[in-house]
Scaffold this motif. Structure first.
Motif, short mmCIF file in Angstrom:
data_model
loop_
_atom_site.label_atom_id
_atom_site.label_comp_id
_atom_site.label_asym_id
_atom_site.label_seq_id
_atom_site.Cartn_x
_atom_site.Cartn_y
_atom_site.Cartn_z
N GLY A 1 12.95 -7.33 -12.45
CA GLY A 1 11.98 -7.16 -11.38
C GLY A 1 12.00 -5.82 -10.71
N ALA A 2 12.77 -4.87 -11.21
CA ALA A 2 12.79 -3.53 -10.62
C ALA A 2 11.56 -2.76 -11.06
CB ALA A 2 14.05 -2.79 -11.04
N PRO A 3 10.94 -1.97 -10.15
CA PRO A 3 9.73 -1.23 -10.53
C PRO A 3 10.03 -0.07 -11.48
CG PRO A 3 10.38 -0.70 -8.29
CD PRO A 3 11.29 -1.79 -8.72
N ILE A 4 9.15 0.11 -12.45
CA ILE A 4 9.27 1.22 -13.40
C ILE A 4 8.15 2.23 -13.14
CG2 ILE A 4 9.24 1.87 -15.83
CD1 ILE A 4 10.23 -0.93 -16.50
N GLU A 5 6.94 1.74 -13.07
CA GLU A 5 5.78 2.61 -12.86
C GLU A 5 4.70 1.79 -12.20
OE1 GLU A 5 4.26 5.82 -12.36
OE2 GLU A 5 5.67 6.11 -14.04
N GLY A 6 3.82 2.45 -11.40
CA GLY A 6 2.70 1.77 -10.81
C GLY A 6 2.62 1.97 -9.31
N ASN A 7 1.67 1.24 -8.68
CA ASN A 7 1.44 1.37 -7.25
C ASN A 7 1.84 0.13 -6.47
OD1 ASN A 7 -0.55 -0.29 -8.14
ND2 ASN A 7 -2.23 0.73 -7.03
N VAL A 8 2.74 -0.70 -7.04
CA VAL A 8 3.25 -1.90 -6.38
C VAL A 8 4.75 -1.78 -6.25
CG1 VAL A 8 3.40 -4.42 -6.47
CG2 VAL A 8 1.36 -3.28 -7.35
N ALA A 9 5.25 -1.98 -5.01
CA ALA A 9 6.68 -1.77 -4.75
C ALA A 9 7.53 -2.91 -5.24
CB ALA A 9 6.90 -1.55 -3.25
N THR B 1 0.30 -11.89 -1.98
CA THR B 1 0.42 -10.69 -1.15
C THR B 1 1.26 -9.65 -1.90
OG1 THR B 1 0.29 -12.01 0.85
CG2 THR B 1 1.21 -9.79 1.06
N VAL B 2 0.77 -8.45 -2.01
CA VAL B 2 1.48 -7.36 -2.69
C VAL B 2 1.82 -6.26 -1.68
CG1 VAL B 2 0.38 -7.83 -4.89
CG2 VAL B 2 -0.72 -6.26 -3.32
N GLU B 3 2.82 -5.43 -2.07
CA GLU B 3 3.23 -4.30 -1.23
C GLU B 3 2.79 -3.00 -1.92
OE1 GLU B 3 7.34 -4.44 -0.34
OE2 GLU B 3 7.30 -6.54 0.30
N PRO B 4 1.67 -2.45 -1.53
CA PRO B 4 1.19 -1.22 -2.19
C PRO B 4 2.03 -0.02 -1.81
CG PRO B 4 -0.24 -1.78 -0.37
CD PRO B 4 0.77 -2.87 -0.46
N THR B 5 2.11 0.95 -2.73
CA THR B 5 2.88 2.18 -2.47
C THR B 5 1.99 3.40 -2.31
OG1 THR B 5 3.10 2.56 -4.85
CG2 THR B 5 4.84 1.30 -3.77
N GLU B 6 0.69 3.24 -2.58
CA GLU B 6 -0.20 4.39 -2.54
C GLU B 6 -1.38 4.16 -1.60
OE1 GLU B 6 -1.37 5.46 -6.45
OE2 GLU B 6 0.68 5.67 -7.21
N LEU B 7 -1.22 3.25 -0.64
CA LEU B 7 -2.26 3.03 0.36
C LEU B 7 -1.69 3.42 1.72
CD1 LEU B 7 -3.79 -0.41 -0.73
CD2 LEU B 7 -4.76 1.87 -1.05
N PRO B 8 -1.98 4.63 2.21
CA PRO B 8 -1.42 5.09 3.49
C PRO B 8 -1.79 4.15 4.63
CG PRO B 8 -2.47 6.91 2.31
CD PRO B 8 -2.82 5.66 1.58
N GLY B 9 -0.82 3.83 5.46
CA GLY B 9 -1.03 2.99 6.62
C GLY B 9 -1.16 1.52 6.31
N LYS B 10 -0.88 1.13 5.09
CA LYS B 10 -1.03 -0.28 4.71
C LYS B 10 0.18 -0.67 3.88
CE LYS B 10 -4.79 -3.36 3.45
NZ LYS B 10 -6.15 -3.45 2.89
N ASP B 11 1.01 -1.59 4.39
CA ASP B 11 2.21 -1.98 3.67
C ASP B 11 2.09 -3.34 2.99
OD1 ASP B 11 2.10 -3.58 5.85
OD2 ASP B 11 4.02 -2.96 6.73
N SER B 12 0.91 -4.02 3.12
CA SER B 12 0.69 -5.28 2.40
C SER B 12 -0.80 -5.48 2.21
CB SER B 12 1.30 -6.47 3.15
OG SER B 12 0.61 -6.70 4.36
N ASP B 13 -1.11 -6.20 1.18
CA ASP B 13 -2.52 -6.50 0.89
C ASP B 13 -2.57 -7.78 0.09
OD1 ASP B 13 -5.21 -6.32 0.88
OD2 ASP B 13 -5.33 -4.40 -0.18
N VAL B 14 -3.75 -8.45 0.11
CA VAL B 14 -3.96 -9.69 -0.64
C VAL B 14 -4.77 -9.37 -1.88
CG1 VAL B 14 -4.92 -12.01 -0.61
CG2 VAL B 14 -3.85 -11.08 1.44
#
Length: 450
Positions: free
Chosen positions: A89-97, A112-125
């Motif tokens: 489950g460790a991240p290798i590549e992509g925009n999900v933490a 619910t996902v934790e995006p890594t490339e959306l400034p000001g947003k730490d979760s999204d559906v």
């Protein structure tokens, strides 16, 4: 007990039922449309997920990571979530933490996902799916649901705005249809009130191009026509009976009164009693004939029908009337041919033939000739009685089959003979036919020409 009038109550019931049906139909249609819209979006993204899994699974691990970065670079709307993760489950590549815990199967889920490339947003559906790659790594592919939810909200608002006028129209149409149905029922109710009051001439209005209710009205009118005809017939029979029985009853009363006044010995009283009994027998004969015609008009004896040999029946009628003809000096000739059997009541048919023979001997000239014949016209049997008299005048042929009609002849009888013959013929499907010239009356079997 409702205070509403029957018409208003019927309007509300019919209108409410129709409105409820239309409202239910509108709600079901709106629900199905919403489900199709939501389901269509889900199926579309799941096709994208399947393409992603197949395409990336065909690449080598280095190229797979490169393709993930390229896919994110092409995502200018930032509505895609793509990530490669190790088996642990460790991240290798992509925009999900982090790999969501709920995304463990192959089917798409909302998580619910934790995006890594959306400034000001730490979760999204998002709706996402996880698939295994050949080297044991796992690919997460998903789509942000913000746009989809906004589209569904637009659909919901559109359905609501469209549904409200539809509901109002449904209620309005239901009330109008209910009022029309109540008006139709009220017309039938009003007609029945007039009929009960004795106004048998009343009828329902029928349009030129009737609907199902108009067809029903036409059938009701036809039924009322028949009822009016039967009532008129009953009234006519009552009038005829009163007219026909009044004279013999008056004569009977006068005879009994005179006998009581003038008779001086038992012999005179006995003669008066015999004359009174003869008058009473005549009256009973009239009543019996009327009851017999009534029974035949009801077709009450069809259940007794069986194949009848007309040749034998006509021969029996000849044997029955030959002594009577000899006593009256009449030459009775019987001309009988074999014919096909018919379904019927033999006792009734021989009674009809007997009445025809009796009329021929009664109205024909003294010492004349009467011919009873049976032959076949095609496949139709015909029984004919002919005498030497002038026959029934053409103007009276539609009258002689009416009850109590005796024409200009002064003969004993109640005038019910041909009425009874016609009733028996109608019961069996036979037609009473008069000759164009001369004195001949025929009973033509079913299917024969008049």
């Amino acid at each position: 007990m409702s205070s509403l009038s029957p018409r208003a109550l019927a309007t509300l019931r019919w209108g409410g039922a129709i409105a409820a049906m239309l409202v239910g139909q509108s709600l079901i249609t709106a629900t199905l449309f919403w489900l199709l819209a939501a389901g269509g979006h889900q199926r579309a993204v799941e096709r994208i997920f399947a393409v992603d899994c197949r395409r990336l699974a065909a690449l080598t691990p280095p190229k797979r990571r490169t393709e993930v970065r390229a896919m994110l670079a092409r995502d200018i709307h930032r509505d895609r979530f793509i990530g490669l993760f190790t088996p642990s489950g460790a991240p290798i590549e992509g925009n999900v933490a982090r790999l969501p815990v709920t995304a463990t199967g192959t089917a798409s889920v909302i998580a619910t996902v934790e995006p890594t490339e959306l400034p000001g947003k730490d979760s999204d559906v998002a709706r996402l799916a996880v698939c295994a790659m050949p080297n044991g790594t796992r690919l997460l592919t998903g789509v942000d649901l913000d746009d989809a939810e906004e589209a569904l909200r637009v659909v919901e608002r559109s359905l609501m705005f469209g549904l409200l006028p539809g509901l109002l129209l449904a209620v309005g149409f239901g009330l109008v249809a209910g009022r029309r149905a109540a008006k139709q029922v009220d017309a039938v109710r009003s007609l029945t009130e007039h009929i009960v009051a004795g106004h048998l001439h009343q009828r329902l209005a029928v349009e030129a191009h009737p609907d199902s209710f108009g067809v029903l009205c036409a059938h009701i009118n036809a039924m009322l026509d028949r009822v009016q005809s039967l009532v008129a017939d009953v009234r006519g029979v009552g009038d005829d009976i009163a007219h026909q029985l009044r004279t013999p009853l008056t004569r009977l009363r006068a005879r009994i009164e005179r006998s009581l006044r003038e008779a001086t010995d038992p012999t005179a009283f006995a003669m008066a009693g015999d004359a009174a009994l003869a008058e009473i027998d005549q009256l009973l004969g009239i009543v019996a004939a009327l009851l017999r015609i009534r029974e035949l008009a009801d077709h009450a004896r069809r259940s007794r029908f069986a194949p009848v040999d007309l040749a034998r029946l006509v021969e029996d009628a000849c044997d029955l009337y030959r002594p009577i003809a000899e006593d009256r000096g009449i030459d009775l000739v019987c001309d009988i041919e074999p014919v096909i059997a018919v379904d019927g009541d033999a006792s009734l048919l021989i009674e009809a033939v007997a009445n025809l023979l009796d009329n021929a001997m009664k109205f024909g000239p003294a010492g004349g000739r009467v011919v009873l014949s049976l032959h076949q016209e095609g496949d139709v049997p015909v029984i004919t009685v002919t005498d030497d008299g002038p026959g029934v005048p053409a103007a009276e042929r539609s009258l002689v089959t009416q009850r109590f009609y005796r024409g200009a002849h002064d003969y004993a009888g109640a005038g019910l003979g041909l009425s009874l013959v016609k009733a028996i013929g109608d019961l069996h499907g036979f037609t009473l036919r008069f000759a164009g010239q001369g004195s001949a009356v025929a009973l033509v079997g079913p299917g024969g020409e008049f």
